[in-house]
Design a protein around this motif. Structure first.
Motif, PDB file in Angstrom:
ATOM      1  N   VAL A 110       0.828  -1.205   0.000  1.00  0.00           N
ATOM      2  CA  VAL A 110       0.000   0.000   0.000  1.00  0.00           C
ATOM      3  C   VAL A 110       0.864   1.258   0.000  1.00  0.00           C
ATOM      4  O   VAL A 110       0.579   2.224  -0.701  1.00  0.00           O
ATOM      5  CB  VAL A 110      -0.946  -0.011   1.214  1.00  0.00           C
ATOM      6  N   ALA A 111       1.947   1.250   0.782  1.00  0.00           N
ATOM      7  CA  ALA A 111       2.795   2.437   0.885  1.00  0.00           C
ATOM      8  C   ALA A 111       3.455   2.785  -0.440  1.00  0.00           C
ATOM      9  O   ALA A 111       3.588   3.960  -0.779  1.00  0.00           O
ATOM     10  CB  ALA A 111       3.844   2.231   1.972  1.00  0.00           C
ATOM     11  N   THR A 112       3.879   1.778  -1.172  1.00  0.00           N
ATOM     12  CA  THR A 112       4.613   2.026  -2.420  1.00  0.00           C
ATOM     13  C   THR A 112       3.715   2.029  -3.649  1.00  0.00           C
ATOM     14  O   THR A 112       4.140   2.442  -4.729  1.00  0.00           O
ATOM     15  CB  THR A 112       5.697   0.957  -2.630  1.00  0.00           C
ATOM     16  N   GLY A 113       2.473   1.543  -3.517  1.00  0.00           N
ATOM     17  CA  GLY A 113       1.583   1.465  -4.667  1.00  0.00           C
ATOM     18  C   GLY A 113       1.854   0.285  -5.571  1.00  0.00           C
ATOM     19  O   GLY A 113       1.403   0.257  -6.723  1.00  0.00           O
ATOM     20  N   ALA A 114       2.572  -0.715  -5.058  1.00  0.00           N
ATOM     21  CA  ALA A 114       2.845  -1.919  -5.841  1.00  0.00           C
ATOM     22  C   ALA A 114       1.573  -2.759  -5.976  1.00  0.00           C
ATOM     23  O   ALA A 114       0.551  -2.488  -5.328  1.00  0.00           O
ATOM     24  CB  ALA A 114       3.953  -2.732  -5.169  1.00  0.00           C
ATOM     25  N   SER A 115       1.627  -3.790  -6.807  1.00  0.00           N
ATOM     26  CA  SER A 115       0.530  -4.744  -6.954  1.00  0.00           C
ATOM     27  C   SER A 115       0.981  -6.089  -6.398  1.00  0.00           C
ATOM     28  O   SER A 115       2.184  -6.370  -6.330  1.00  0.00           O
ATOM     29  CB  SER A 115       0.144  -4.898  -8.435  1.00  0.00           C
ATOM     30  N   GLU A 116       0.005  -6.938  -6.030  1.00  0.00           N
ATOM     31  CA  GLU A 116       0.394  -8.219  -5.438  1.00  0.00           C
ATOM     32  C   GLU A 116      -0.613  -9.323  -5.756  1.00  0.00           C
ATOM     33  O   GLU A 116      -1.829  -9.097  -5.772  1.00  0.00           O
ATOM     34  CB  GLU A 116       0.510  -8.075  -3.923  1.00  0.00           C
ATOM     35  N   TYR A 117      -0.057 -10.515  -6.013  1.00  0.00           N
ATOM     36  CA  TYR A 117      -0.858 -11.734  -6.125  1.00  0.00           C
ATOM     37  C   TYR A 117      -0.655 -12.513  -4.836  1.00  0.00           C
ATOM     38  O   TYR A 117       0.484 -12.832  -4.453  1.00  0.00           O
ATOM     39  CB  TYR A 117      -0.428 -12.580  -7.320  1.00  0.00           C
ATOM     40  N   LEU A 118      -1.769 -12.846  -4.166  1.00  0.00           N
ATOM     41  CA  LEU A 118      -1.728 -13.553  -2.893  1.00  0.00           C
ATOM     42  C   LEU A 118      -2.052 -15.025  -3.090  1.00  0.00           C
ATOM     43  O   LEU A 118      -3.150 -15.371  -3.540  1.00  0.00           O
ATOM     44  CB  LEU A 118      -2.737 -12.946  -1.914  1.00  0.00           C
ATOM     45  N   MET A 119      -1.092 -15.893  -2.754  1.00  0.00           N
ATOM     46  CA  MET A 119      -1.364 -17.322  -2.716  1.00  0.00           C
ATOM     47  C   MET A 119      -1.888 -17.678  -1.336  1.00  0.00           C
ATOM     48  O   MET A 119      -1.425 -17.140  -0.335  1.00  0.00           O
ATOM     49  CB  MET A 119      -0.080 -18.123  -3.002  1.00  0.00           C
ATOM     50  N   GLU A 120      -2.869 -18.589  -1.290  1.00  0.00           N
ATOM     51  CA  GLU A 120      -3.429 -18.954   0.007  1.00  0.00           C
ATOM     52  C   GLU A 120      -2.384 -19.628   0.885  1.00  0.00           C
ATOM     53  O   GLU A 120      -2.349 -19.431   2.092  1.00  0.00           O
ATOM     54  CB  GLU A 120      -4.649 -19.866  -0.177  1.00  0.00           C
ATOM     55  N   SER A 121      -1.529 -20.421   0.292  1.00  0.00           N
ATOM     56  CA  SER A 121      -0.426 -21.062   1.009  1.00  0.00           C
ATOM     57  C   SER A 121       0.617 -21.480  -0.019  1.00  0.00           C
ATOM     58  O   SER A 121       0.331 -21.517  -1.223  1.00  0.00           O
ATOM     59  CB  SER A 121      -0.908 -22.275   1.808  1.00  0.00           C
ATOM     60  N   PHE A 122       1.799 -21.814   0.470  1.00  0.00           N
ATOM     61  CA  PHE A 122       2.860 -22.168  -0.464  1.00  0.00           C
ATOM     62  C   PHE A 122       2.660 -23.552  -1.050  1.00  0.00           C
ATOM     63  O   PHE A 122       2.362 -24.521  -0.359  1.00  0.00           O
ATOM     64  CB  PHE A 122       4.225 -22.118   0.221  1.00  0.00           C
ATOM     65  N   SER A 123       2.823 -23.627  -2.350  1.00  0.00           N
ATOM     66  CA  SER A 123       2.850 -24.886  -3.088  1.00  0.00           C
ATOM     67  C   SER A 123       3.811 -24.665  -4.241  1.00  0.00           C
ATOM     68  O   SER A 123       3.645 -23.707  -5.008  1.00  0.00           O
ATOM     69  CB  SER A 123       1.455 -25.247  -3.614  1.00  0.00           C
ATOM     70  N   ALA A 124       4.817 -25.515  -4.370  1.00  0.00           N
ATOM     71  CA  ALA A 124       5.810 -25.338  -5.430  1.00  0.00           C
ATOM     72  C   ALA A 124       5.160 -25.381  -6.807  1.00  0.00           C
ATOM     73  O   ALA A 124       5.497 -24.593  -7.697  1.00  0.00           O
ATOM     74  CB  ALA A 124       6.894 -26.410  -5.314  1.00  0.00           C
ATOM     75  N   SER A 125       4.183 -26.273  -6.990  1.00  0.00           N
ATOM     76  CA  SER A 125       3.533 -26.388  -8.297  1.00  0.00           C
ATOM     77  C   SER A 125       2.659 -25.174  -8.575  1.00  0.00           C
ATOM     78  O   SER A 125       2.658 -24.634  -9.692  1.00  0.00           O
ATOM     79  CB  SER A 125       2.691 -27.664  -8.365  1.00  0.00           C
ATOM     80  N   ARG A 126       1.902 -24.724  -7.573  1.00  0.00           N
ATOM     81  CA  ARG A 126       1.046 -23.557  -7.765  1.00  0.00           C
ATOM     82  C   ARG A 126       1.882 -22.305  -7.978  1.00  0.00           C
ATOM     83  O   ARG A 126       1.543 -21.449  -8.807  1.00  0.00           O
ATOM     84  CB  ARG A 126       0.128 -23.384  -6.551  1.00  0.00           C
ATOM     85  N   LEU A 127       2.987 -22.177  -7.249  1.00  0.00           N
ATOM     86  CA  LEU A 127       3.857 -21.024  -7.423  1.00  0.00           C
ATOM     87  C   LEU A 127       4.393 -20.971  -8.846  1.00  0.00           C
ATOM     88  O   LEU A 127       4.438 -19.908  -9.466  1.00  0.00           O
ATOM     89  CB  LEU A 127       5.004 -21.070  -6.407  1.00  0.00           C
ATOM     90  N   ALA A 128       4.773 -22.139  -9.383  1.00  0.00           N
ATOM     91  CA  ALA A 128       5.273 -22.192 -10.761  1.00  0.00           C
ATOM     92  C   ALA A 128       4.185 -21.775 -11.751  1.00  0.00           C
ATOM     93  O   ALA A 128       4.458 -21.086 -12.738  1.00  0.00           O
ATOM     94  CB  ALA A 128       5.769 -23.597 -11.070  1.00  0.00           C
TER      95      ALA A 128
END
Length: 503
Positions: A220-238
């Motif tokens: 919020v402070a920098t005005g960046a954008s973000e994708y939120l993963m519910e939890s870490f998964s190597a396959s989903r992250l890829a």
């Protein structure tokens, strides 16, 4: 942007982003996305709803949600109402939920509708404000209410973040918005280069200070954008990396372990648009850092931080000299010392306790003056972490005071033994704990995970350690296990490993 402009009330920061770039993506998850214009409006509505229902300045409101846009909206709405946000793990047990709600004296909790029964079981008196999965908070549609309080005092308590509990019962760390934003201004923006041009992929649990700071407040402070993963998964992250133009990737060492392993299996050497990766939460082994950078050609910056310092204390810069295995230099404007048991500064290269003083240090432990007095002395926060600094000032974390294994009068830092074990090509992950010994007091015991397609034997690891460590540091025994228990921030839960041996 002038760095000091990053330190301002949440309402002002959101208003600034919504005014300049109302349609720009703020946060996205698998179910929905919210622009900065929408985020400003929705968090104002949530704040108004809280205020209309009697939540006043300083009241504590819990968040019991998975990583999501909902989580971010709830958190920012709480702060805009002048209340204090209390994040609770979505995977917490009933006892853990009850302890945090009771300890923080929460008056309300944001949760999924399906969690009502669990929350009633944990604390029947707390008001539940439900989010409908994937559709946000119903309270946003309630209509007009009082204007958000949007307190200008950013030095007041804004968050109570519970410690990982690796050494005992979790304590509620009271943090201000100013202390959190100071880290943004002293670390993420100038060192990592976080800006409105970045698209961050976050798989870190938002109830930990690392993610709360970087993946919520700093976005919020920098005005960046973000994708939120519910939890870490190597396959989903890829998958997300392949689908979204991600530029910045934070994680804990385990994340980068599994990313590297998966990429090797697939023969893939690129991270698409990613310009930089950030590691904190636990010690990043030097060999992993070097191998990751060599494989992907992307800088992986190691840093060190703790909840009580609003996350970061040190970080490696992307340019200039770096020492693999070091967690970098102290942030500009932050004072650090390494002291012995008599509070005397140790010489360069000597080991001692790291203590910290600066704008990012916590206000104290909630409702625990004794623990606060023990941790904060003469303005210095006693981290409980053992460290060394070389003649250039680069710090390395060597262990914790309470984790030190004393074998026959000689101190052994578990991290040092772990570093040696990590150097074995067949080891994917490992952890070392001390256990009682009839004659020596304590001895080190190692737990290891084998890389896929390899086999590990106790004698193999012990011989490997003998070639790299003094004899008294060699593990007394080695156990091959399917997983190493860690907190959401990546810290080893050593007490759980000891419980394995007690079964």
């Amino acid at each position: 942007m002038i760095i000091t402009d990053l330190i301002a009330p949440i309402g002002e920061l959101l208003g600034r982003q919504a005014s300049k770039r109302p349609q720009a993506l703020a946060f996205r998850d698998k179910d929905r996305a919210v622009s900065y214009g929408e985020l400003a409006d929705r968090t104002a509505s949530i704040a108004s709803h809280l205020q209309a229902n009697g939540v006043g300045p300083g009241d504590r409101v819990a968040i019991h949600l998975p990583n999501s846009v909902d989580w971010v909206e709830a958190c920012l709405g709480i702060v805009r109402a002048g209340a204090v946000a209390v994040p609770i793990s979505f995977d917490a047990t009933v006892d853990e939920i009850a302890y945090r709600i009771d300890d923080a004296q929460c008056v309300a909790v944001f949760a999924r509708e399906q969690k009502r029964d669990v929350l009633r079981q944990a604390s029947g008196s707390v008001a539940v404000m439900a989010f409908e999965n994937g559709k946000g908070a119903a309270v946003v549609e309630d209509g007009a209410g009082p204007a958000p309080l949007d307190p200008l005092d950013i030095e007041r308590p804004a968050f109570i973040v519970y410690t990982s509990g690796t050494t005992g019962r979790a304590k509620g760390v009271v943090l201000s918005l100013q202390s959190m934003l100071w880290v943004t201004a002293a670390c993420w923006a100038p060192v990592a280069g976080l800006s409105a041009d970045d698209y961050v992929l976050n798989s870190l649990p938002l109830y930990h200070s690392y993610a709360l700071n970087l993946a919520v407040v700093s976005i919020v402070a920098t005005g960046a954008s973000e994708y939120l993963m519910e939890s870490f998964s190597a396959s989903r992250l890829a998958e997300v990396l392949a689908q979204e133009p991600i530029t910045l990737l934070p994680g804990v060492p385990t994340v980068f372990h599994y990313m590297l392993e998966r990429a090797k299996e697939e023969g893939r050497r690129t991270l698409s648009n990613v310009r930089i990766c950030l590691s904190a939460g636990a010690v990043l082994p030097g060999p992993l850092n070097q191998e990751f950078e060599n494989w992907f050609g992307v800088k992986l910056l190691d840093g060190y931080g703790i909840t009580e310092t609003s996350t970061m204390v040190t970080i490696n810069a992307p340019s200039g000299g770096r020492f693999m295995g070091s967690c970098g230099l102290p942030l500009s404007g932050l004072a650090t010392r390494i002291v012995d048991l008599d509070d005397r500064d140790v010489a360069p290269g000597g080991e001692g306790e790291l203590i910290v003083r600066g704008p990012n240090v916590m206000l104290g432990y909630h409702n625990n003056p004794e623990a606060t007095a023990a941790a904060l002395r003469d303005g210095w926060y006693r981290t409980g972490d053992l460290a060394r600094a070389d003649r250039f000032g680069f710090l390395s974390i060597t262990g914790r005071l309470k984790e030190i294994i004393i074998r026959g009068g000689q101190n052994i830092a578990p991290v040092e033994v772990e570093e040696a074990i990590f150097a074995h090509e067949s080891v994917l992950d490992c952890a070392v704990v001390g256990i009682p010994h009839e004659f020596l007091g304590e001895v080190p015991v190692a737990f290891v995970i084998a890389r896929q397609g390899t086999t590990l034997e106790e004698t193999l690891i012990i011989e490997h350690c003998r070639s790299r460590l003094s004899s008294y540091k060699v593990p007394h025994s080695v156990h091959v296990v399917p997983e190493i228990p860690r907190t959401g921030s990546g810290k080893v839960q050593r007490f759980k490993l000891r419980q394995i041996l007690e079964r």
